[in-house]
Write a protein that holds these residues in place. Structure first.
Motif, PDB file in Angstrom:
ATOM      1  N   LEU A 100      -5.137  -8.229  18.689  1.00 57.82           N
ATOM      2  CA  LEU A 100      -6.066  -9.355  18.828  1.00 57.82           C
ATOM      3  C   LEU A 100      -5.970  -9.972  20.217  1.00 57.82           C
ATOM      4  O   LEU A 100      -6.998 -10.256  20.848  1.00 57.82           O
ATOM      5  N   LEU A 101      -4.779 -10.191  20.708  1.00 61.97           N
ATOM      6  CA  LEU A 101      -4.630 -10.795  22.032  1.00 61.97           C
ATOM      7  C   LEU A 101      -5.210  -9.887  23.122  1.00 61.97           C
ATOM      8  O   LEU A 101      -5.839 -10.367  24.070  1.00 61.97           O
ATOM      9  N   ARG A 102      -5.018  -8.595  22.994  1.00 62.14           N
ATOM     10  CA  ARG A 102      -5.610  -7.673  23.967  1.00 62.14           C
ATOM     11  C   ARG A 102      -7.137  -7.708  23.871  1.00 62.14           C
ATOM     12  O   ARG A 102      -7.831  -7.682  24.890  1.00 62.14           O
ATOM     13  N   PHE A 103      -7.640  -7.743  22.654  1.00 63.76           N
ATOM     14  CA  PHE A 103      -9.081  -7.782  22.444  1.00 63.76           C
ATOM     15  C   PHE A 103      -9.678  -9.047  23.048  1.00 63.76           C
ATOM     16  O   PHE A 103     -10.700  -8.990  23.752  1.00 63.76           O
ATOM     17  N   VAL A 104      -9.052 -10.182  22.803  1.00 66.32           N
ATOM     18  CA  VAL A 104      -9.550 -11.450  23.334  1.00 66.32           C
ATOM     19  C   VAL A 104      -9.546 -11.434  24.856  1.00 66.32           C
ATOM     20  O   VAL A 104     -10.503 -11.885  25.502  1.00 66.32           O
ATOM     21  N   GLU A 105      -8.495 -10.902  25.440  1.00 63.56           N
ATOM     22  CA  GLU A 105      -8.425 -10.834  26.905  1.00 63.56           C
ATOM     23  C   GLU A 105      -9.581 -10.013  27.469  1.00 63.56           C
ATOM     24  O   GLU A 105     -10.177 -10.370  28.496  1.00 63.56           O
ATOM     25  N   MET A 106      -9.936  -8.938  26.794  1.00 67.45           N
ATOM     26  CA  MET A 106     -10.979  -8.048  27.296  1.00 67.45           C
ATOM     27  C   MET A 106     -12.389  -8.573  27.029  1.00 67.45           C
ATOM     28  O   MET A 106     -13.297  -8.383  27.835  1.00 67.45           O
ATOM     29  N   VAL A 107     -12.576  -9.249  25.896  1.00 65.28           N
ATOM     30  CA  VAL A 107     -13.914  -9.607  25.446  1.00 65.28           C
ATOM     31  C   VAL A 107     -14.326 -11.025  25.820  1.00 65.28           C
ATOM     32  O   VAL A 107     -15.493 -11.291  26.093  1.00 65.28           O
ATOM     33  N   SER A 108     -13.383 -11.942  25.855  1.00 67.64           N
ATOM     34  CA  SER A 108     -13.733 -13.358  25.996  1.00 67.64           C
ATOM     35  C   SER A 108     -14.557 -13.685  27.249  1.00 67.64           C
ATOM     36  O   SER A 108     -15.388 -14.611  27.194  1.00 67.64           O
ATOM     37  N   PRO A 109     -14.408 -12.971  28.377  1.00 72.36           N
ATOM     38  CA  PRO A 109     -15.273 -13.292  29.519  1.00 72.36           C
ATOM     39  C   PRO A 109     -16.748 -12.968  29.293  1.00 72.36           C
ATOM     40  O   PRO A 109     -17.590 -13.411  30.070  1.00 72.36           O
ATOM     41  N   PHE A 110     -17.058 -12.211  28.243  1.00 71.67           N
ATOM     42  CA  PHE A 110     -18.420 -11.753  28.016  1.00 71.67           C
ATOM     43  C   PHE A 110     -19.085 -12.399  26.809  1.00 71.67           C
ATOM     44  O   PHE A 110     -20.167 -11.966  26.391  1.00 71.67           O
ATOM     45  N   CYS A 111     -18.457 -13.394  26.227  1.00 69.32           N
ATOM     46  CA  CYS A 111     -19.028 -14.030  25.040  1.00 69.32           C
ATOM     47  C   CYS A 111     -18.654 -15.508  25.030  1.00 69.32           C
ATOM     48  O   CYS A 111     -17.974 -16.001  25.929  1.00 69.32           O
ATOM     49  N   ASP A 112     -19.089 -16.218  23.996  1.00 69.89           N
ATOM     50  CA  ASP A 112     -18.840 -17.658  23.896  1.00 69.89           C
ATOM     51  C   ASP A 112     -17.872 -18.003  22.770  1.00 69.89           C
ATOM     52  O   ASP A 112     -17.570 -19.174  22.546  1.00 69.89           O
ATOM     53  N   GLY A 113     -17.409 -16.997  22.076  1.00 72.73           N
ATOM     54  CA  GLY A 113     -16.455 -17.211  21.008  1.00 72.73           C
ATOM     55  C   GLY A 113     -16.140 -15.906  20.318  1.00 72.73           C
ATOM     56  O   GLY A 113     -16.850 -14.904  20.474  1.00 72.73           O
ATOM     57  N   ILE A 114     -15.065 -15.904  19.552  1.00 73.38           N
ATOM     58  CA  ILE A 114     -14.621 -14.714  18.820  1.00 73.38           C
ATOM     59  C   ILE A 114     -14.380 -15.102  17.374  1.00 73.38           C
ATOM     60  O   ILE A 114     -13.806 -16.156  17.088  1.00 73.38           O
ATOM     61  N   GLY A 115     -14.856 -14.263  16.462  1.00 71.65           N
ATOM     62  CA  GLY A 115     -14.675 -14.508  15.044  1.00 71.65           C
ATOM     63  C   GLY A 115     -13.832 -13.426  14.413  1.00 71.65           C
ATOM     64  O   GLY A 115     -14.085 -12.232  14.617  1.00 71.65           O
TER      65      GLY A 115
END
Length: 354
Positions: A100-115
């Protein structure tokens, strides 16, 4: 992910999903409207259509963290976005904190939130500890939420979409723990892991849980059986939630939140426009989207049969032009028609029509 574009940081009132949820009643006179995640179907062109019809926040399909963080091909295939694709929540299927932490690091710059998906009942996912398995593993779920929020704070908005337990108090206890872990908002699907979608959503359970979540700063969204604005209003009135997420209803009619009781023709024109503009959708996915919308509109059965026999995107577009008045963006009246505009000058014989 080379085609993705970075989002502005920090979040602003225009793209911060938590701020939007909290203020929608004041700014729009209604709770927030959310287009939820659909496996395969919540791709960029369809997300943009939903936004045109008053969806305040839109989700991607669930992306498996273990594949995304390890496989560049999965990253290319699973996520595409652009500057207008906002507010956007990327939903993740995950069963451990590291991924999850790796995913958030990679994805968060391209979205406004993660579910975090805590509701998928598919047996293969549950066996791997993903989806609805997480509501029976509260220690792991809350550990994952805490890890993200401790690292990123308000720079990353984090949601959990859960199902209910047979014992509603177990769901209350889980929600309280999620609040303590600093989750930003909670979406409750009003069915258990084993409840079929043909069984009506349990609004009483959502109301019971909402009333007993002690931290009122954490918004609650209701999910399940929203197929019209009448459903939206009924769900809000019964449960007292901060917003409603529609999923299956939008697949047939992406204009639900604009008050349309059936899919308007303009939605199909918009979908065609975004599909051609953005590219990347497989033919069968395009065909199925159009099938669902046209079925909702009451297309004649013989035309439906023809539609499903088509084999390529080019042939499909030709078929639309032959049988309907399909406007392009440069045409007057593009995207605003409601009823099916059957063509009066089509060469019907090519497709076996009388």
């Amino acid at each position: 992910m080379s085609s993705l574009k970075l989002r502005p940081k920090p979040l602003t009132h225009k793209n911060d999903p938590l701020a939007i949820i909290r203020t929608r009643q004041d700014t729009h006179g209604r709770p927030v409207t959310i287009a939820g995640p659909m496996v395969r179907y919540s791709k960029l062109p369809f997300r943009q259509v939903c936004r045109k019809y008053n969806a305040d926040i839109v989700y991607t399909p669930m992306i498996l963290a273990r594949e995304f963080v390890r496989n560049s091909h999965a990253r290319t295939a699973d996520l595409s976005t652009n500057e207008s694709d906002t507010p956007l929540i990327v939903q993740v299927g995950v069963n451990n904190t590291t991924d999850l932490l790796r995913f958030v690091e990679m994805v968060s710059p391209f979205c406004d939130g993660i579910g975090i998906n805590c509701g998928c009942p598919i047996k293969e996912q549950v066996r791997e500890g993903i989806g609805s398995a997480l509501i029976y593993n509260p220690d792991l779920l809350c550990e994952m939420v805490s890890a993200v929020k401790d690292k990123y704070g308000n720079l990353v908005r984090l949601e959990t979409k859960i199902r209910i337990h047979d014992n509603w108090d177990d769901t209350v206890a889980l929600c309280r723990r999620l609040c303590d872990a600093k989750v930003d908002w909670i979406t409750i699907h009003g069915r258990t892991r084993t409840t079929r979608s043909s069984v009506p959503v349990n609004l009483e359970a959502i109301r019971y849980i909402r009333e007993r979540i002690s931290d009122k700063r954490v918004p609650v969204i209701a999910n399940g059986d929203c197929f019209s604005m009448a459903d939206f209003n009924r769900i809000v009135e019964h449960t007292g939630v901060d917003g409603v997420m529609a999923v299956r209803g939008l697949l047939e009619n992406p204009a639900v939140f604009a008050g349309h009781t059936k899919c308007p023709w303009g939605a199909l024109e918009l979908f065609w426009h975004y599909t051609v503009q953005f590219g990347g959708l497989p033919f069968r996915l395009i065909q199925h989207h159009l099938h669902c919308m046209l079925e909702n509109m009451g297309l004649e059965k013989h035309l439906h049969r023809e539609l499903m026999k088509i084999k390529t995107t080019a042939e499909l577009l030709d078929w639309f032009d032959a049988n309907f008045e399909l406007k392009r963006k440069s045409d007057a009246g593009f995207g605003i028609a409601v009823d099916i505009p059957y063509s009066t000058k089509s060469n019907c014989s090519e497709y076996g029509m009388p």
